[in-house]
Design an enzyme around this catalytic site. Sequence first.
Site, PDB file in Angstrom:
ATOM      1  N   ARG A  97      54.372  36.425  58.141  1.00 38.32           N
ATOM      2  CA  ARG A  97      54.313  36.710  59.582  1.00 38.32           C
ATOM      3  C   ARG A  97      54.597  35.474  60.426  1.00 38.32           C
ATOM      4  O   ARG A  97      55.086  35.574  61.537  1.00 38.32           O
ATOM      5  CB  ARG A  97      52.928  37.242  59.951  1.00 38.32           C
ATOM      6  CG  ARG A  97      52.686  38.642  59.441  1.00 38.32           C
ATOM      7  CD  ARG A  97      51.556  39.302  60.236  1.00 38.32           C
ATOM      8  NE  ARG A  97      51.411  40.685  59.812  1.00 38.32           N
ATOM      9  CZ  ARG A  97      50.494  41.108  58.937  1.00 38.32           C
ATOM     10  NH1 ARG A  97      49.653  40.270  58.406  1.00 38.32           N
ATOM     11  NH2 ARG A  97      50.431  42.384  58.603  1.00 38.32           N
ATOM     12  N   ASP A 235      46.199  42.358  36.798  1.00 36.15           N
ATOM     13  CA  ASP A 235      44.866  41.810  36.572  1.00 36.15           C
ATOM     14  C   ASP A 235      45.158  40.535  35.802  1.00 36.15           C
ATOM     15  O   ASP A 235      45.528  40.588  34.624  1.00 36.15           O
ATOM     16  CB  ASP A 235      44.011  42.756  35.730  1.00 36.15           C
ATOM     17  CG  ASP A 235      42.640  42.162  35.467  1.00 36.15           C
ATOM     18  OD1 ASP A 235      42.539  40.935  35.299  1.00 36.15           O
ATOM     19  OD2 ASP A 235      41.669  42.921  35.418  1.00 36.15           O
ATOM     20  N   HIS A 236      45.048  39.394  36.458  1.00 42.81           N
ATOM     21  CA  HIS A 236      45.617  38.188  35.838  1.00 42.81           C
ATOM     22  C   HIS A 236      44.915  37.813  34.529  1.00 42.81           C
ATOM     23  O   HIS A 236      45.464  37.069  33.732  1.00 42.81           O
ATOM     24  CB  HIS A 236      45.661  37.022  36.831  1.00 42.81           C
ATOM     25  CG  HIS A 236      44.345  36.338  37.035  1.00 42.81           C
ATOM     26  ND1 HIS A 236      43.377  36.833  37.862  1.00 42.81           N
ATOM     27  CD2 HIS A 236      43.849  35.191  36.528  1.00 42.81           C
ATOM     28  CE1 HIS A 236      42.337  36.020  37.845  1.00 42.81           C
ATOM     29  NE2 HIS A 236      42.599  35.003  37.043  1.00 42.81           N
ATOM     30  N   HIS A 298      38.426  42.543  35.686  1.00 40.66           N
ATOM     31  CA  HIS A 298      38.420  41.587  34.573  1.00 40.66           C
ATOM     32  C   HIS A 298      37.466  42.008  33.441  1.00 40.66           C
ATOM     33  O   HIS A 298      37.847  42.000  32.265  1.00 40.66           O
ATOM     34  CB  HIS A 298      38.029  40.190  35.053  1.00 40.66           C
ATOM     35  CG  HIS A 298      38.872  39.688  36.196  1.00 40.66           C
ATOM     36  ND1 HIS A 298      40.203  39.995  36.324  1.00 40.66           N
ATOM     37  CD2 HIS A 298      38.574  38.899  37.252  1.00 40.66           C
ATOM     38  CE1 HIS A 298      40.683  39.409  37.421  1.00 40.66           C
ATOM     39  NE2 HIS A 298      39.719  38.745  38.001  1.00 40.66           N
TER      40      HIS A 298
HETATM   41  C1  BG6 Z   1      39.921  36.322  40.786  1.00 43.89           C
HETATM   42  C2  BG6 Z   1      38.686  36.501  41.622  1.00 43.89           C
HETATM   43  O1  BG6 Z   1      40.432  37.567  40.400  1.00 43.89           O
HETATM   44  O2  BG6 Z   1      39.607  35.562  39.629  1.00 43.89           O
HETATM   45  C3  BG6 Z   1      38.040  35.166  41.962  1.00 43.89           C
HETATM   46  O3  BG6 Z   1      39.028  37.193  42.824  1.00 43.89           O
HETATM   47  C4  BG6 Z   1      37.823  34.342  40.729  1.00 43.89           C
HETATM   48  O4  BG6 Z   1      36.812  35.390  42.638  1.00 43.89           O
HETATM   49  C5  BG6 Z   1      39.102  34.264  39.897  1.00 43.89           C
HETATM   50  O5  BG6 Z   1      37.371  33.049  41.084  1.00 43.89           O
HETATM   51  C6  BG6 Z   1      38.841  33.591  38.570  1.00 43.89           C
HETATM   52  O6  BG6 Z   1      40.038  33.434  37.884  1.00 43.89           O
HETATM   53  P1  BG6 Z   1      40.139  32.399  36.683  1.00 43.89           P
HETATM   54  O7  BG6 Z   1      41.514  32.611  36.149  1.00 43.89           O
HETATM   55  O8  BG6 Z   1      39.899  31.048  37.250  1.00 43.89           O
HETATM   56  O9  BG6 Z   1      39.064  32.793  35.714  1.00 43.89           O
END
Ligand code: BG6
Length: 547
Positions: A97, A235-236, A298
């Site tokens: 934006r 979902d990383h 997660h």
């Molecule tokens: C994110 C959350 O999905 O994952 C955060 O929104 C969190 O709150 C983060 O800190 C943690 O990711 P990682 O990869 O550092 O374990």
Amino acid sequence: MTDSAKPTARAARTGDDGPLTARNLRLARPGKRRAASKPLDNPLREGLRLERVPDPATLVLFGATGDLAHRKVVPALFQLWRTNLLPHEFAIVAIGRRAYTDAAFRAELRRSLDQFSRMLPIETAAWDEFASRITYHRGDFDEAETYDQLVTRLDELDRERATAGNRLYYLATQPSAFAQIIAQLGRAGLDHEQHGAGWRRIVIEKPFGRDLNSAIRLNREVGKVFRESQVYRIDHYLGKETVRNILVFRFGNGIFEPIWNRRYVDHVQITVAESIGVEKRGSFYEEAGASRDFLQNHLMQLLSLVATEPPATFDAEALRDEKVKVLRAIEPMGAEQVAANVVRGQYGPGWVAADPVGGYRAEPEVDPESETETYVAARLFVDNWRWAGVPFYLRAGKRLPKRATEIAVQFKQVPHALFKESRADPEANLLALRIQPDEGILLRFAAKVPGLGVDVRAVNMDFTYGSAFSVDSPDAYETLLLDALLGDASLFTRADEVEKAWAIVNPIIEAWADAPAPDFPNYAAGSWGPAASDELLERDGRRWRRI
Ligand code: BG6
């Protein structure tokens, strides 16, 4: 860019004239010179996959000025670029934006790389070549004009950069913008795949919905525009090496699967502990809480990978079918069951790593009387043949004593105590999958203490990634971005999976909304969470593993 210009551009990335890329090997095949090069000579690309290189493509990054884009998405793309895992015919259209010139936006990204890239320093030649592919477009997500201009720009890029009509849309915006962006992409025809060439895919960041109904609604909106096979929900955690290794550990070895069930496993503990607070995300966290931020995604993903049946093949659909079956086997709880099986907590002031820290209610953008939970623990059962009666204890929290994510599989005690002379009974076996940090796997078993007599004690057999492979693992976003560009959806969550996870978490959120708020804050920052969480296991004669 003409074909004759390409070798020069490629050389700029690696600083030599023989970049060691799978793409080059593929392009050069059956040419002798390149095929003879040794692909692993470039240390930057160790740990990454060699054999797969995406098609030419343009990545359209919505929310390009935001935190996620700067911290994660762009550093991951640059890492893929500098390790020659992106195609030469690649472009990024950044949309946000705020007003920026291309030069100013690139300069800002460059500064972010210094902060967030996992490998420093940044090579100037590689950056210049990468940056030349980034253009910035100011646009409101709800205005048709933004998308009409995008149509024109993407067509131009196909001609200028030979990106072949392939497009990856990446939604790194506030979740509230997802539905309107998707609808606008549809209105402008930006979802249409062309015959023969020109795929269109969309990556959607978490959180996907804020409860079951909103997730169903969002899935419906997405489905009006994109086919499920075009949708990549992130979902990383699924992109983390150690999480991906859960399946390899379970199904790439013959000796664990036969004991991975109720006959041998006493219970499973899954912990996601963070020492950080909510940082600068107070307003986001107020809306989310640990149940939406961790439990729905997660923790559920880790649980389904640990509990899943082996898929028949290693493809996205087979794997996701099996993972969904796990979630289906978890019976959603009623309010009474929530009260008995789920614990919520919120941190108050305390000490973390010898530093005093404030409580959650004192964080910026947080209501001083907030009832949002920063900790959640749950006791769940997977009601199927394999797992009936085996509790899965899950916990996640902020401001715990340390950062540690771990899955501990606690095996049953031996059936008959044979070593009566021993000063202590042998401990039951334990297998701990350390997801992060200190990534590795630990097996605890009984051994005879050297000496006369038979004294038995537990010892550890410990595998660590660092010493076994001596390479850095790729960041989860590198893996996920590469997979989305390659069209491999295995590590992304499918619509039904998201909804099933919500079906489990939704009753918890609803029960909490109806029940009187507990006495928040109920754990001190730097402690392992509320006392009720310990009691949850003590009632079953168990305790949380000390990590
Ligand atoms: C994110 C959350 O999905 O994952 C955060 O929104 C969190 O709150 C983060 O800190 C943690 O990711 P990682 O990869 O550092 O374990």
